[in-house]
Design an enzyme around this catalytic site. Sequence first.
Site, PDB file in Angstrom:
ATOM      1  N   LEU A 153      12.222  35.665  51.899  1.00  0.00           N
ATOM      2  CA  LEU A 153      11.440  34.446  51.664  1.00  0.00           C
ATOM      3  C   LEU A 153      10.004  34.637  52.129  1.00  0.00           C
ATOM      4  O   LEU A 153       9.067  34.117  51.494  1.00  0.00           O
ATOM      5  CB  LEU A 153      12.073  33.255  52.383  1.00  0.00           C
ATOM      6  CG  LEU A 153      11.324  31.939  52.188  1.00  0.00           C
ATOM      7  CD1 LEU A 153      11.412  31.474  50.742  1.00  0.00           C
ATOM      8  CD2 LEU A 153      11.837  30.860  53.130  1.00  0.00           C
ATOM      9  N   TYR A 154       9.805  35.364  53.227  1.00  0.00           N
ATOM     10  CA  TYR A 154       8.446  35.646  53.679  1.00  0.00           C
ATOM     11  C   TYR A 154       7.630  36.274  52.555  1.00  0.00           C
ATOM     12  O   TYR A 154       6.508  35.848  52.259  1.00  0.00           O
ATOM     13  CB  TYR A 154       8.480  36.570  54.893  1.00  0.00           C
ATOM     14  CG  TYR A 154       7.127  37.103  55.292  1.00  0.00           C
ATOM     15  CD1 TYR A 154       6.160  36.260  55.838  1.00  0.00           C
ATOM     16  CD2 TYR A 154       6.792  38.448  55.112  1.00  0.00           C
ATOM     17  CE1 TYR A 154       4.913  36.733  56.195  1.00  0.00           C
ATOM     18  CE2 TYR A 154       5.547  38.933  55.465  1.00  0.00           C
ATOM     19  CZ  TYR A 154       4.610  38.075  56.007  1.00  0.00           C
ATOM     20  OH  TYR A 154       3.365  38.559  56.349  1.00  0.00           O
ATOM     21  N   ALA A 155       8.189  37.283  51.902  1.00  0.00           N
ATOM     22  CA  ALA A 155       7.488  37.943  50.799  1.00  0.00           C
ATOM     23  C   ALA A 155       7.219  36.966  49.664  1.00  0.00           C
ATOM     24  O   ALA A 155       6.133  36.985  49.059  1.00  0.00           O
ATOM     25  CB  ALA A 155       8.314  39.125  50.297  1.00  0.00           C
ATOM     26  N   THR A 157       6.719  33.759  49.875  1.00  0.00           N
ATOM     27  CA  THR A 157       5.616  32.855  50.211  1.00  0.00           C
ATOM     28  C   THR A 157       4.271  33.559  50.076  1.00  0.00           C
ATOM     29  O   THR A 157       3.284  32.946  49.655  1.00  0.00           O
ATOM     30  CB  THR A 157       5.751  32.285  51.643  1.00  0.00           C
ATOM     31  OG1 THR A 157       5.684  33.339  52.615  1.00  0.00           O
ATOM     32  CG2 THR A 157       7.043  31.507  51.804  1.00  0.00           C
ATOM     33  N   LYS A 158       4.219  34.838  50.412  1.00  0.00           N
ATOM     34  CA  LYS A 158       2.949  35.564  50.295  1.00  0.00           C
ATOM     35  C   LYS A 158       2.566  35.771  48.826  1.00  0.00           C
ATOM     36  O   LYS A 158       1.384  35.702  48.455  1.00  0.00           O
ATOM     37  CB  LYS A 158       3.035  36.898  51.041  1.00  0.00           C
ATOM     38  CG  LYS A 158       2.980  36.737  52.556  1.00  0.00           C
ATOM     39  CD  LYS A 158       1.692  36.061  52.982  1.00  0.00           C
ATOM     40  CE  LYS A 158       1.515  36.012  54.488  1.00  0.00           C
ATOM     41  NZ  LYS A 158       0.228  35.373  54.857  1.00  0.00           N
TER      42      LYS A 158
END
Length: 334
Positions: A153-155, A157-158
């Site tokens: 999910l971090y990726a 969002t970026k």
Amino acid sequence: MTILITGMAGFIGYHLAHALASRGEDVVGIDDLNAYYPVQLKHDRLAALARDHGDRVRFVQVDIADEAALEEALAGAEIDGIVHLAAQAGVRYSIENPRAYARANLLGHLNILELARTRKTAHLVYASSSSVYGGNKELPFRVEDRVDHPVSLYAATKKADELMSESYAHLYRTPMTGLRFFTVYGPWGRPDMAPWLFTSAILEGRPIKVFNGGAMQRDFTYIDDIVNGIVAALDHPPADDRSQKAGGSVSPHAIYNIGNNRAEELGRFVDLIEAACGRPAVREMMPMQPGDVVATYADTSAIERDLGYRASTTIDVGIPRFVEWFKSTHGKYK
């Protein structure tokens, strides 16, 4: 000039503020000082900036996801450029606490885009991540590669931040530059990252967790090189001339990889930390972690061509510098 740095109490934000103030810029820094890692480390970075630069660096505590508080905190502040570094970091933590990423990385990024639009900011430089490349197999990663399949999910969002930035650059012609950072390390670094975790464990005689049996590669980038790249980007906003920029946009929006342009074996990385610590590591082999990737490797040809950037610090130099700093603070940040 006055530069706004979001996330100034963070690892990269601290070093960037120091560099900009050292060359005569006025800096306004904001940060919410959240407790993702020990807040004392953030306070100590801010104290070092105050000691070294006095009134040239001003800090305001505020959450970028709180639109009203952000507007109030920056009311009356002259802002010529923005470097947006504030985010909820960490691939693995995004599995545990996904809503923190939606709030900081999506809503927070939107609020900074709106700030740049309404203030008619000359240039917005923002932090993306090598994580956007997901499970891409072809190395090195190029900014022209498709990045449609994030593995965390971090990726995601970026990648969303890059897309939102593209829309604002298209609609409002605000010059923007996105920087895909590759595994940044160095003094004042983050306690959740491998250099800190490994160094701490080795010095204390605890086992280190070596994921995927050690069959991993990372493009480790020393903090001084990262800061040089950010400053080069800040000084060269993309032109609104309808030409195609790095990353493919014909709006005033460029995207660059910012890395060391080499993939280092995890085993060699650990060897260098062992040597700098003066004692061997106890290596505990672990399986691959959810959301992680086997290798990262930056093709930096675009940023070299456009901005004259090239990393110059190998891990043979950078790792001993980090370990020396860590030893001087060991045990303080728990």
